[in-house]
Scaffold this active site. Structure first.
Site, PDB file in Angstrom:
ATOM      1  N   ASN A  76      53.773  -1.915  99.362  1.00 34.78           N
ATOM      2  CA  ASN A  76      53.711  -2.222 100.799  1.00 34.78           C
ATOM      3  C   ASN A  76      55.094  -2.394 101.409  1.00 34.78           C
ATOM      4  O   ASN A  76      55.215  -2.804 102.564  1.00 34.78           O
ATOM      5  CB  ASN A  76      52.893  -3.500 101.028  1.00 34.78           C
ATOM      6  N   GLU A 129      49.437  -9.530  99.972  1.00 35.59           N
ATOM      7  CA  GLU A 129      49.707  -8.077  99.990  1.00 35.59           C
ATOM      8  C   GLU A 129      51.068  -7.720 100.599  1.00 35.59           C
ATOM      9  O   GLU A 129      51.664  -6.701 100.259  1.00 35.59           O
ATOM     10  CB  GLU A 129      48.597  -7.357 100.772  1.00 35.59           C
ATOM     11  N   HIS A 168      47.193   1.100 104.530  1.00 37.48           N
ATOM     12  CA  HIS A 168      47.446   0.087 103.508  1.00 37.48           C
ATOM     13  C   HIS A 168      46.478  -1.089 103.574  1.00 37.48           C
ATOM     14  O   HIS A 168      46.199  -1.719 102.561  1.00 37.48           O
ATOM     15  CB  HIS A 168      48.898  -0.383 103.576  1.00 37.48           C
ATOM     16  N   ARG A 212      50.538   3.716 109.201  1.00 40.22           N
ATOM     17  CA  ARG A 212      50.648   3.347 107.784  1.00 40.22           C
ATOM     18  C   ARG A 212      49.922   2.021 107.517  1.00 40.22           C
ATOM     19  O   ARG A 212      49.299   1.840 106.472  1.00 40.22           O
ATOM     20  CB  ARG A 212      52.127   3.225 107.404  1.00 40.22           C
ATOM     21  N   HIS A 223      52.820  11.657 107.111  1.00 41.31           N
ATOM     22  CA  HIS A 223      54.256  11.432 106.884  1.00 41.31           C
ATOM     23  C   HIS A 223      55.138  12.328 107.733  1.00 41.31           C
ATOM     24  O   HIS A 223      56.333  12.088 107.851  1.00 41.31           O
ATOM     25  CB  HIS A 223      54.588  11.623 105.392  1.00 41.31           C
TER      26      HIS A 223
HETATM   27  C1  HEM Z   1      49.291   9.878  99.247  1.00 42.54           C
HETATM   28  C2  HEM Z   1      49.825   8.746  98.828  1.00 42.54           C
HETATM   29  C3  HEM Z   1      50.886   8.040  99.621  1.00 42.54           C
HETATM   30  C4  HEM Z   1      52.040   7.534  99.158  1.00 42.54           C
HETATM   31  C5  HEM Z   1      52.505   7.550  97.720  1.00 42.54           C
HETATM   32  C6  HEM Z   1      52.770   7.017 100.282  1.00 42.54           C
HETATM   33  C7  HEM Z   1      54.009   6.425 100.209  1.00 42.54           C
HETATM   34  C8  HEM Z   1      54.811   6.119 101.283  1.00 42.54           C
HETATM   35  C9  HEM Z   1      56.141   5.597 101.212  1.00 42.54           C
HETATM   36  C10 HEM Z   1      56.897   5.284  99.919  1.00 42.54           C
HETATM   37  C11 HEM Z   1      56.597   5.425 102.465  1.00 42.54           C
HETATM   38  C12 HEM Z   1      57.969   4.917 102.893  1.00 42.54           C
HETATM   39  C13 HEM Z   1      57.909   3.419 103.060  1.00 42.54           C
HETATM   40  C14 HEM Z   1      59.258   2.811 103.402  1.00 42.54           C
HETATM   41  O1  HEM Z   1      60.111   2.717 102.528  1.00 42.54           O
HETATM   42  O2  HEM Z   1      59.445   2.420 104.563  1.00 42.54           O
HETATM   43  C15 HEM Z   1      55.539   5.850 103.356  1.00 42.54           C
HETATM   44  C16 HEM Z   1      55.609   5.838 104.711  1.00 42.54           C
HETATM   45  C17 HEM Z   1      54.571   6.171 105.548  1.00 42.54           C
HETATM   46  N1  HEM Z   1      53.278   6.474 105.166  1.00 42.54           N
HETATM   47 FE1  HEM Z   1      52.646   6.848 103.313  1.00 42.54          FE
HETATM   48  N2  HEM Z   1      52.035   7.194 101.414  1.00 42.54           N
HETATM   49  C18 HEM Z   1      50.853   7.806 101.062  1.00 42.54           C
HETATM   50  C19 HEM Z   1      49.814   8.117 101.903  1.00 42.54           C
HETATM   51  C20 HEM Z   1      49.786   7.872 103.245  1.00 42.54           C
HETATM   52  C21 HEM Z   1      48.646   8.048 104.102  1.00 42.54           C
HETATM   53  C22 HEM Z   1      47.258   8.512 103.637  1.00 42.54           C
HETATM   54  C23 HEM Z   1      49.030   7.702 105.357  1.00 42.54           C
HETATM   55  C24 HEM Z   1      48.236   7.672 106.624  1.00 42.54           C
HETATM   56  C25 HEM Z   1      47.190   8.440 106.878  1.00 42.54           C
HETATM   57  C26 HEM Z   1      50.431   7.340 105.288  1.00 42.54           C
HETATM   58  C27 HEM Z   1      51.202   7.004 106.354  1.00 42.54           C
HETATM   59  C28 HEM Z   1      52.548   6.713 106.291  1.00 42.54           C
HETATM   60  C29 HEM Z   1      53.392   6.579 107.457  1.00 42.54           C
HETATM   61  C30 HEM Z   1      52.963   6.784 108.903  1.00 42.54           C
HETATM   62  C31 HEM Z   1      54.655   6.229 106.991  1.00 42.54           C
HETATM   63  C32 HEM Z   1      55.897   5.938 107.834  1.00 42.54           C
HETATM   64  C33 HEM Z   1      55.894   4.482 108.159  1.00 42.54           C
HETATM   65  C34 HEM Z   1      57.046   4.038 109.057  1.00 42.54           C
HETATM   66  O3  HEM Z   1      57.911   4.837 109.393  1.00 42.54           O
HETATM   67  O4  HEM Z   1      57.055   2.843 109.415  1.00 42.54           O
HETATM   68  N3  HEM Z   1      50.836   7.430 103.987  1.00 42.54           N
HETATM   69  N4  HEM Z   1      54.464   6.261 102.608  1.00 42.54           N
END
Ligand code: HEM
Length: 191
Positions: free
Chosen positions: A94, A88, A65, A61, A190
């Protein structure tokens, strides 16, 4: 006897001079020591995931970002900038970002041989490789420079919001020249 003492002094002087030259060469010589940057990042990432599996997802993630806003310049890591204001890290989109300590640890080990921006990119690649059991592998060039500009408000205006509808996500990704299919594939992170 006086001659012998003189010779001994000359020899000692020569030895001292050689030693100084030797030290000067090893300290400031033209041959820089080889540093295995990518190997070190990979080792540290694997070690970190083994003791905390969640760190792998955080690294994946983190690169998204960092790169989505202002390109891959490590600006997501900054705590403060000379121009002041929230960086940021304080952006709403973030929230929950993690992995900062690991990036710091790796940077501390590698010093000036690599930028923080490159570490973020390598670390995410290595996390994806490890978490996919070796199915996801790719090479990335190095040489990114670290940015010094970081703004929470500016990042929030660019990053996709968690409340976005599908079309808003498609539009957001289109601004970065990503297709709808790529949006769907990348969102698979995700899982
Ligand atoms: C498409 C639009 C996207 C939105 C709206 C979005 C939004 C989010 C949100 C709200 C979370 C949870 C954050 C939290 O509360 O801890 C999250 C987690 C995550 N996102 Fe996204 N995301 C997007 C795209 C992506 C992309 C393109 C990637 C990587 C290629 C990605 C990788 C991740 C990962 C790996 C997590 C888990 C992080 C963790 O467990 O520490 N996301 N995302």
């Amino acid at each position: 006897r006086r001659h012998r003492i003189k010779m001994a002094k000359v020899n000692a002087g020569a030895a001292l001079l050689s030693l100084c030259l030797l030290l000067a060469c090893s300290a400031g010589g033209t041959q820089a020591a080889y540093v295995d940057v990518e190997g070190t990042v990979r080792t540290e990432v694997e070690k970190a995931i083994k003791s905390n599996p969640g760190i792998g997802a955080a690294l994946v993630r983190l690169v998204f970002h960092d790169c989505w806003f202002q390109g891959c310049d490590g600006s997501v890591l900054l705590d403060k900038t000379t121009s002041g204001g929230n960086t940021e890290k304080k952006a709403i989109n973030n929230i929950g970002l993690d992995g900062f300590n690991l990036i710091d640890t790796i940077k501390y080990k590698l010093g000036n041989s690599v930028s923080c921006a490159d570490i973020v990119v390598f670390a995410a690649r290595d996390a994806a490789r490890y978490l996919s059991g070796g199915k996801i592998t790719y090479s990335v060039p190095s040489g990114r420079k670290d940015g010094i500009v970081s703004s929470a408000a500016a990042a929030d205006a660019i990053l996709p919001q968690s409340t976005f509808e599908f079309q808003q996500l498609v539009d957001n990704f289109a601004k970065k020249n990503f297709t709808q299919e790529e949006l769907v594939i990348l969102s698979g992170a995700h899982s």
